[in-house]
Design an enzyme around this catalytic site. Structure first.
Site, PDB file in Angstrom:
ATOM      1  N   TYR A 165      35.560   5.637  27.069  1.00 40.46           N
ATOM      2  CA  TYR A 165      34.682   6.160  26.023  1.00 40.46           C
ATOM      3  C   TYR A 165      35.213   5.798  24.638  1.00 40.46           C
ATOM      4  CZ  TYR A 165      32.054   9.993  23.616  1.00 40.46           C
ATOM      5  OH  TYR A 165      31.239  10.753  22.806  1.00 40.46           O
ATOM      6  N   ARG A 185      30.424   4.173  18.379  1.00 39.79           N
ATOM      7  CA  ARG A 185      30.162   5.120  19.452  1.00 39.79           C
ATOM      8  C   ARG A 185      29.244   6.257  19.004  1.00 39.79           C
ATOM      9  NH1 ARG A 185      35.346   8.060  21.576  1.00 39.79           N
ATOM     10  NH2 ARG A 185      34.734   9.631  20.043  1.00 39.79           N
ATOM     11  N   ASP A 186      28.378   6.664  19.941  1.00 37.74           N
ATOM     12  CA  ASP A 186      27.449   7.773  19.686  1.00 37.74           C
ATOM     13  C   ASP A 186      26.607   7.515  18.448  1.00 37.74           C
ATOM     14  OD1 ASP A 186      28.260   9.080  21.939  1.00 37.74           O
ATOM     15  OD2 ASP A 186      29.759  10.285  20.911  1.00 37.74           O
ATOM     16  N   SER A 230      30.853  13.347  17.398  1.00 36.81           N
ATOM     17  CA  SER A 230      31.889  12.641  18.160  1.00 36.81           C
ATOM     18  C   SER A 230      31.806  11.140  17.970  1.00 36.81           C
ATOM     19  CB  SER A 230      31.785  12.996  19.645  1.00 36.81           C
ATOM     20  OG  SER A 230      30.508  12.664  20.150  1.00 36.81           O
ATOM     21  N   ASP A 283      26.572   8.193  27.048  1.00 34.42           N
ATOM     22  CA  ASP A 283      25.555   8.112  25.989  1.00 34.42           C
ATOM     23  C   ASP A 283      25.188   6.705  25.525  1.00 34.42           C
ATOM     24  OD1 ASP A 283      25.722  10.827  26.028  1.00 34.42           O
ATOM     25  OD2 ASP A 283      26.632  11.041  24.071  1.00 34.42           O
ATOM     26  N   ASP A 309      32.088  20.971  21.667  1.00 34.17           N
ATOM     27  CA  ASP A 309      31.215  19.807  21.545  1.00 34.17           C
ATOM     28  C   ASP A 309      31.102  19.341  20.101  1.00 34.17           C
ATOM     29  OD1 ASP A 309      30.411  19.708  24.290  1.00 34.17           O
ATOM     30  OD2 ASP A 309      29.061  21.378  23.933  1.00 34.17           O
TER      31      ASP A 309
END
Length: 397
Positions: A119, A124-125, A131, A170, A352
């Site tokens: 990850y 990312r995301d 995150s 994701d 989260d």
């Protein structure tokens, strides 16, 4: 994630998981002392979870043990201690956190399989704030040489141990449902090339891989099933159709019920556009779509925090859902041929995302009415939330 039939999802699918604040212990690669006597070969055409137990990794165990120390109620303390023995996935979510690998594998017995989350894609995301990763869009070479390659080296250094890899939560789902976001458009090339590189490089005999596919409230919408499956299949084929890819992962760090019927959002006005009202239906329908697209179609399903339903205002509310509870412990006894195992993907107790509106990484989903407050930065421990998960666990500890 996608909530409605009409609109593209503009919320953060990615804060389902975030870098842990646990400091890794740096060590040189070595074979685990509790490893098997000979090299492990996993047959990805079979369900390896029928032969291996998901390992209770040392990092989550340490977090839970510290949480136990902070509990004064004797009965709750006794129950909390049992959580440390539950197998869960270890998130290698930064280059630095690759250092967690060696201590985690050091106590891995032959009968256990170590779950690892891969990850750290560039950008990312792309639809989230809570995150976002360390690598920027365009840093694909760093992803390959500083992140994937070192993990490959460590896996090769431990041929007598078994590993289950969950590939990039994701990432590919965001390319399907958030294609209108500039951030996701900019991340597309890096995501597809990066995941393909990871799949090809990590295709080792002692490894089985599952590619993240969101959940039934995301790619489970009728209009998303086919393009979602085709996106995963395209990347899988671009990687050379690695034989150690077993299928897909669902509900990672999510809240959806496995087989609740009618589904949690079956009364919503747009429910007619989503026939995947629970994860069991999603596994079947998305699995069928994957098979048609030429991709392996067995699944692992995260049940770590899905014991209580009816808490969210809508499918897409992903952040620190208030009232949640620990769900079914990891097991290969799912009652469904396509579902290899229920697993704990998200370490229950790690946040989260932060509820502090002034924080740089604040995401509005962590401020919604159904989100627990106060909550710390993504990945940081929330003692009160952990105790809530424990009190609401089903089955109880």
């Amino acid at each position: 994630m996608k909530v409605t039939q009409a609109g593209a999802a503009l919320f953060a699918a990615g804060a389902i998981a975030a870098p842990s604040n646990t400091k890794p212990v740096k060590a040189s690669p070595r074979q685990a002392s509790g490893a098997c006597a000979s090299a492990v070969t996993l047959d990805a055409s079979t369900n390896v979870f029928q032969n291996y137990k998901l390992h209770p990794n040392s990092f989550y165990r340490d977090e839970v043990n510290k949480a136990v120390e902070a509990i004064t109620d004797a009965s709750l303390k006794e129950s909390a201690a049992k959580v440390a023995d539950v197998g869960s996935f270890l998130w290698l979510d930064t280059i630095e956190n690759i250092g967690k690998f060696d201590p985690a594998v050091a106590d891995l017995p032959c009968e256990n399989i170590l779950g690892l989350v891969i990850y750290d894609l560039p950008g990312r995301d792309c639809a989230a704030k809570a995150s976002n990763g360390e690598l920027k869009v365009g840093e694909l070479d760093r992803y390959k040489t500083e992140y994937i390659d070192p993990i490959v080296e460590k896996l090769k250094a431990n041929p007598n141990s078994a590993f289950a890899l969950l590939i990039e939560p994701d990432s590919l789902p965001n390319l399907v449902t958030n294609a209108d976001l500039t951030t996701c458009q900019e991340s597309k090339t890096g995501y597809e090339e990066g995941v393909a590189y990871a799949l090809k490089s990590l295709d080792l005999p002692n490894v089985v891989m599952y590619i993240d596919a969101g959940h039934g409230g995301w790619l489970g919408w009728d209009d998303n099933l086919k393009p979602g499956a085709e996106e995963l299949a395209k990347v899988y084929k671009n990687a050379g159709s690695p034989k150690q890819v077993r299928g897909f992962a669902t509900n990672i760090a999510g809240w959806n019920a496995w087989d609740e019927s009618p589904g949690e959002f079956s009364d919503a006005s747009d429910a007619k556009y989503n026939s995947c009202q629970n994860e069991k239906i999603y596994v079947q329908k998305f699995g069928d779509a994957l098979k048609t697209a030429g991709h392996p179609n067995h699944a692992i399903v995260d049940t770590g925090r899905n014991a209580v339903t009816g808490l969210r205002e809508e499918w897409g509310n992903w952040c620190n859902v208030n009232g949640a509870g620990f769900g079914v412990r990891p097991t290969a006894d799912t009652g469904d041929e396509l579902a290899d195992a229920f697993v704990w993907g998200k370490p229950g107790g790690e946040s989260d995302g932060t509820s502090d509106e002034s924080a740089t990484r604040y995401d509005s989903f962590c401020g919604k009415p159904d989100a627990y407050k106060p909550s710390p930065e993504a990945g940081q421990w929330n003692q009160a939330y952990f105790e809530m998960l424990l009190k609401n666990a089903n089955p109880a500890f």
